[in-house]
Design a protein around this motif. Sequence first.
Motif, PDB file in Angstrom:
ATOM      1  N   GLN A 145       0.837  -1.276   0.178  1.00 34.40           N
ATOM      2  CA  GLN A 145      -0.011   0.116   0.099  1.00 34.40           C
ATOM      3  C   GLN A 145       0.945   1.198  -0.155  1.00 34.40           C
ATOM      4  OE1 GLN A 145      -3.356  -0.132  -0.224  1.00 34.40           O
ATOM      5  NE2 GLN A 145      -3.149  -2.559  -0.359  1.00 34.40           N
ATOM      6  N   ILE A 146       1.960   1.112   0.638  1.00 29.89           N
ATOM      7  CA  ILE A 146       2.873   2.471   0.660  1.00 29.89           C
ATOM      8  C   ILE A 146       4.182   2.333   0.036  1.00 29.89           C
ATOM      9  CG2 ILE A 146       1.980   2.999   2.994  1.00 29.89           C
ATOM     10  CD1 ILE A 146       4.681   2.257   4.181  1.00 29.89           C
ATOM     11  N   TRP A 147       4.255   1.371  -0.866  1.00 31.79           N
ATOM     12  CA  TRP A 147       5.345   0.986  -1.887  1.00 31.79           C
ATOM     13  C   TRP A 147       5.240   2.200  -2.889  1.00 31.79           C
ATOM     14  CZ3 TRP A 147      10.078  -0.176  -3.122  1.00 31.79           C
ATOM     15  CH2 TRP A 147      10.241  -0.427  -4.218  1.00 31.79           C
ATOM     16  N   THR A 148       4.265   2.665  -3.529  1.00 33.73           N
ATOM     17  CA  THR A 148       4.039   3.609  -4.341  1.00 33.73           C
ATOM     18  C   THR A 148       4.419   4.860  -3.760  1.00 33.73           C
ATOM     19  OG1 THR A 148       2.485   2.409  -5.493  1.00 33.73           O
ATOM     20  CG2 THR A 148       2.479   4.633  -6.015  1.00 33.73           C
ATOM     21  N   MET A 149       3.965   4.985  -2.421  1.00 31.02           N
ATOM     22  CA  MET A 149       4.657   6.245  -1.571  1.00 31.02           C
ATOM     23  C   MET A 149       5.930   6.435  -1.781  1.00 31.02           C
ATOM     24  SD  MET A 149       1.955   6.699   1.394  1.00 31.02           S
ATOM     25  CE  MET A 149       0.242   6.030   1.260  1.00 31.02           C
ATOM     26  N   PHE A 150       6.715   5.148  -1.345  1.00 28.39           N
ATOM     27  CA  PHE A 150       7.758   5.442  -1.185  1.00 28.39           C
ATOM     28  C   PHE A 150       8.906   5.525  -2.599  1.00 28.39           C
ATOM     29  CE2 PHE A 150      11.902   2.960  -1.366  1.00 28.39           C
ATOM     30  CZ  PHE A 150      12.802   3.558  -0.542  1.00 28.39           C
ATOM     31  N   MET A 151       8.434   4.902  -3.549  1.00 27.93           N
ATOM     32  CA  MET A 151       8.898   5.085  -4.970  1.00 27.93           C
ATOM     33  C   MET A 151       8.778   6.669  -5.316  1.00 27.93           C
ATOM     34  SD  MET A 151       7.515   1.626  -7.030  1.00 27.93           S
ATOM     35  CE  MET A 151       7.716   2.751  -8.361  1.00 27.93           C
ATOM     36  N   ASN A 152       7.546   7.184  -5.091  1.00 24.37           N
ATOM     37  CA  ASN A 152       7.153   8.710  -5.397  1.00 24.37           C
ATOM     38  C   ASN A 152       8.435   9.562  -4.631  1.00 24.37           C
ATOM     39  OD1 ASN A 152       5.633   8.253  -7.408  1.00 24.37           O
ATOM     40  ND2 ASN A 152       3.846   8.347  -5.901  1.00 24.37           N
ATOM     41  N   VAL A 212       8.365   8.406   4.752  1.00 23.95           N
ATOM     42  CA  VAL A 212       7.385   7.594   4.439  1.00 23.95           C
ATOM     43  C   VAL A 212       6.831   6.855   5.333  1.00 23.95           C
ATOM     44  CG1 VAL A 212       6.176   5.951   2.611  1.00 23.95           C
ATOM     45  CG2 VAL A 212       8.117   7.753   2.125  1.00 23.95           C
ATOM     46  N   ASN A 213       6.043   7.421   6.537  1.00 20.13           N
ATOM     47  CA  ASN A 213       5.652   6.554   7.537  1.00 20.13           C
ATOM     48  C   ASN A 213       4.181   6.762   7.847  1.00 20.13           C
ATOM     49  OD1 ASN A 213       6.147   5.091  10.091  1.00 20.13           O
ATOM     50  ND2 ASN A 213       5.466   7.055  11.094  1.00 20.13           N
ATOM     51  N   VAL A 214       3.442   5.690   7.636  1.00 17.85           N
ATOM     52  CA  VAL A 214       1.931   5.854   8.041  1.00 17.85           C
ATOM     53  C   VAL A 214       1.672   4.857   9.247  1.00 17.85           C
ATOM     54  CG1 VAL A 214       1.194   6.752   5.822  1.00 17.85           C
ATOM     55  CG2 VAL A 214       1.037   4.303   6.187  1.00 17.85           C
ATOM     56  N   ALA A 215       0.623   5.147   9.869  1.00 17.08           N
ATOM     57  CA  ALA A 215       0.391   4.207  11.055  1.00 17.08           C
ATOM     58  C   ALA A 215      -0.307   2.714  10.305  1.00 17.08           C
ATOM     59  CB  ALA A 215      -0.996   4.725  11.943  1.00 17.08           C
ATOM     60  N   THR A 216       0.265   1.490  10.990  1.00 16.40           N
ATOM     61  CA  THR A 216      -0.177   0.459  10.542  1.00 16.40           C
ATOM     62  C   THR A 216      -1.209  -0.419  11.238  1.00 16.40           C
ATOM     63  OG1 THR A 216       0.659  -1.406   9.312  1.00 16.40           O
ATOM     64  CG2 THR A 216       2.170  -0.527  10.931  1.00 16.40           C
ATOM     65  N   LEU A 217      -0.658  -1.496  11.679  1.00 15.48           N
ATOM     66  CA  LEU A 217      -1.700  -2.397  12.619  1.00 15.48           C
ATOM     67  C   LEU A 217      -2.477  -1.798  13.467  1.00 15.48           C
ATOM     68  CD1 LEU A 217       0.304  -5.530  11.846  1.00 15.48           C
ATOM     69  CD2 LEU A 217      -1.411  -5.155  10.761  1.00 15.48           C
ATOM     70  N   SER A 218      -3.796  -2.253  13.356  1.00 19.15           N
ATOM     71  CA  SER A 218      -4.906  -1.221  14.034  1.00 19.15           C
ATOM     72  C   SER A 218      -6.168  -2.488  14.462  1.00 19.15           C
ATOM     73  CB  SER A 218      -5.453  -0.292  13.498  1.00 19.15           C
ATOM     74  OG  SER A 218      -4.321   0.824  13.299  1.00 19.15           O
ATOM     75  N   ILE A 219      -6.933  -1.916  15.601  1.00 13.67           N
ATOM     76  CA  ILE A 219      -7.845  -2.517  15.770  1.00 13.67           C
ATOM     77  C   ILE A 219      -8.982  -1.981  14.976  1.00 13.67           C
ATOM     78  CG2 ILE A 219      -9.580  -3.282  17.585  1.00 13.67           C
ATOM     79  CD1 ILE A 219      -6.812  -4.322  17.834  1.00 13.67           C
ATOM     80  N   ILE A 220      -9.811  -2.829  14.129  1.00 19.57           N
ATOM     81  CA  ILE A 220     -10.833  -2.203  13.164  1.00 19.57           C
ATOM     82  C   ILE A 220     -12.196  -3.086  13.970  1.00 19.57           C
ATOM     83  CG2 ILE A 220     -11.569  -2.181  10.865  1.00 19.57           C
ATOM     84  CD1 ILE A 220      -8.815  -0.866  11.437  1.00 19.57           C
TER      85      ILE A 220
END
Length: 330
Positions: A145-152, A212-220
């Motif tokens: 999901q964030i691989w594209t963010m990193f590439m950019n 490139v850092n977004v919050a990840t594993l969470s309670i949904i």
Amino acid sequence: MKLKRLLRAAAALGFAAFCCASGSAYAKDSLSMMLNYTVTGAVAPFYLGKVRGYYDAEGIDLKLIEGHGSGPTVQAVATHNVDIGYADFSTMVKVAAMGAPVKAIGVLMQENPTSVVGLAEKNIKTPQDIKGKTVAVAPGDASSQIWTMFMNKVGLKDSDFKTITGNPQTTINAVITGHADLLVGFATIPLITVEEVTRKPARAIRFADYDVNVATLSIIARDDMIKDNPDLLRRFMRATAKSVDAAEKDPAAAVDALLKTLPAAGSRDTMIRTLQATIPFYRTPETESQPIFHVSAKNIDDSVASIVQYSKLDASANAPAKYYTGAFVP
């Protein structure tokens, strides 16, 4: 005599009613939670809470279900197949943006461990070293999901390297067998697995080191669950915070609890190493002195803004409050 029989019958009915009321008072609430993936040491805290009775003490009969990726877990929550889930925040945002009635009620992994991982002998130390290499990616996986963010962010294009795809285990196998130089994944389980199978040191280029850092594993949880069962969710979060806190202090005990429940789940040493590698990502520098699950507003705001930007969503219709509530964090 007839009066005595009537009195005895009334007393018996009263006692039965009392017993039923008492049983109801002590009946536990059933709650099912689907994990993000198959069982590893990273989810051992939940099993520690079950074995030590933390969920029982909150009146919860917690059922843990193995997952098959964050996407399917979020969908299972949204479609009422399970009550709650443990899944990647960015994946949840994308699914919720398309109309799924779900929201994060607790962020456990506030710092993102997503990286490109490969053997150290490949001498890939910077993003520019990825050019000309083969990268294994699992489409739909949390890390992708964030691989594209990193590439950019670092100026990489798809044409700069060769991509092969598969499920998360396939990407690990590709690096182990030499079919790929790198994989996109967490700097925890994939790195540890590559090192243990090849018996060679591995290296990770962490995306967070390049902002490139977004919050990840969470309670949904679903919106209707949040509305209709707030007390149950508060009790669950209390028990989970206690479980994670205990696992931080004694990772080996957490893994032993997991293996007591699932003896064939895997190697004890590998699971302990995995949990130890996961724990540092529970907090960011902003929250390092805070209790578990106490994520900063800035982290949530920045995470949502990044996901919205790279997913090309309408920012005005995707405020952070749409995707996260801290109302249940103890």
